[in-house]
Design an enzyme around this catalytic site. Structure first.
Site, PDB file in Angstrom:
ATOM      1  N   LYS A 170       0.842  -1.197   0.000  1.00 33.99           N
ATOM      2  CA  LYS A 170       0.000   0.000   0.000  1.00 33.99           C
ATOM      3  C   LYS A 170       0.877   1.247   0.000  1.00 33.99           C
ATOM      4  O   LYS A 170       1.928   1.278   0.639  1.00 33.99           O
ATOM      5  CB  LYS A 170      -0.920   0.002   1.223  1.00 33.99           C
ATOM      6  N   HIS A 240      -7.453 -12.789   1.468  1.00 33.03           N
ATOM      7  CA  HIS A 240      -7.369 -12.102   2.761  1.00 33.03           C
ATOM      8  C   HIS A 240      -7.421 -13.097   3.910  1.00 33.03           C
ATOM      9  O   HIS A 240      -6.742 -12.923   4.932  1.00 33.03           O
ATOM     10  CB  HIS A 240      -8.492 -11.082   2.909  1.00 33.03           C
ATOM     11  N   ARG A 243      -4.018 -14.554   4.221  1.00 35.33           N
ATOM     12  CA  ARG A 243      -3.115 -13.554   4.816  1.00 35.33           C
ATOM     13  C   ARG A 243      -3.351 -13.457   6.326  1.00 35.33           C
ATOM     14  O   ARG A 243      -2.401 -13.409   7.111  1.00 35.33           O
ATOM     15  CB  ARG A 243      -3.338 -12.201   4.147  1.00 35.33           C
ATOM     16  N   HIS A 266       2.418  -3.306   7.472  1.00 42.81           N
ATOM     17  CA  HIS A 266       1.509  -2.362   8.128  1.00 42.81           C
ATOM     18  C   HIS A 266       2.272  -1.119   8.570  1.00 42.81           C
ATOM     19  O   HIS A 266       3.329  -1.222   9.184  1.00 42.81           O
ATOM     20  CB  HIS A 266       0.854  -3.003   9.362  1.00 42.81           C
TER      21      HIS A 266
END
Length: 298
Positions: A170, A240, A243, A266
């Site tokens: 991200k 997901h 993950r 993150h």
């Protein structure tokens, strides 16, 4: 006991929602159920007597009945909308439900597979090129904790060295993460047969579809759930969930929240904490055994 004065305004409100707001039948039914329960619990003769104290009392009763925070929030939302209607109709001067705070809902924990379920899912025989590709995708997702977009976005040049891949996460943040032995074994198997699906020079995507181009997010999710059905896993599987299973199993084994944060990519530790399923007793035990102010002298 029925109260015609209360019922009159309820019916007017339901008609307003149906014919002027054009709400769906399901939403209308939710309003009706919530407000009927509320009306039964109220001790007022007319809606004009309704106060913030009454609203708080209704929510307190819901908590005593152990209703979930989301259910309590739904009940408060129904009251706010109804009271606003009563204000518009000059039955109330102000909306008494506006002063009542919505309960904290918290962040729902994503579901995960246990270790046995993951093992069952990944016991796929390499019977075809597609089977090798799909198992490799799942081994990498579970073995590296990849996001769907990270898996789909992998290119051939992202295989840095043996046992490492480069991932674009991200915010276009790049990170290099380790690849376990099993995932590396299957990655090598896929690289040997990949040319059967696309000429190496024509497509740089690591994982390709039958159309000889980068596999889409939708196809990846569809293939994973298909394998869950074939392998008789008793719940749906998506990237997901794999993950999250990776994060959960890593945390259960190591307890190293910051290391898992780095592996998952993150930005904030609070995001990683959503992935924990460590119960309070376990956390308390860790605290008792490690904190200087908690350890007992032996």
């Amino acid at each position: 006991m029925d109260n015609p004065a209360l019922d009159h305004w309820l019916e007017k409100f339901f008609s307003f929602l149906k014919y002027e707001r054009n709400l769906s039948a399901k939403t209308l039914d939710n309003y009706q159920r919530q407000l009927r329960v509320i009306t039964e619990q109220l001790d007022v003769a007319n809606w004009s007597e309704l106060t913030t104290h009454h609203i708080k009392s209704i929510l307190s009763q819901a908590r005593r009945k152990n209703l979930a925070p989301r259910s309590i929030a739904l009940r408060l939302s129904a009251m706010r909308t109804f009271c606003q209607f009563l204000v518009a109709e000059d039955v109330l001067k102000t909306n008494p439900a506006k002063a009542v705070q919505t309960p904290k809902l918290g962040r729902p924990l994503p579901k995960h597979l246990n270790v046995d379920q993951v093992g069952q899912l990944l016991e796929i025989d390499p019977e075809s090129v597609l089977a090798i590709r799909d198992r490799t995708m799942m081994e990498l997702t579970y073995g590296c904790g990849l996001r769907l977009a990270e898996l789909s976005g992998l290119n051939m040049q992202d295989i840095v060295t043996k046992g490492q891949i480069r991932v674009l996460g991200k915010g276009r943040k790049e990170r290099v993460i380790p690849v376990g032995k099993t995932a590396t074994t299957w990655l090598n198997k896929w690289l040997k047969v990949r040319s059967q699906m696309t000429p190496p020079a024509e497509e740089q995507a690591l994982f390709v579809s039958m159309h000889k181009r980068r596999i889409s997010h939708r196809q990846i999710a569809k293939r994973m759930d298909l394998w869950a059905h074939k392998q008789h896993v008793d719940q749906k599987v998506n990237p997901h969930k794999l993950r999250h299973s990776y994060a959960t199993h890593m945390l259960e084994s190591s307890g190293d929240l910051r290391a898992v944060q780095e592996l998952l990519g993150h930005a904030n530790l609070s995001t990683t904490q959503v992935y924990t399923h460590l119960d309070f007793q376990h956390l308390a035990k860790v605290y008792d055994n490690t904190h200087p102010r908690s350890r007992k002298n032996k």
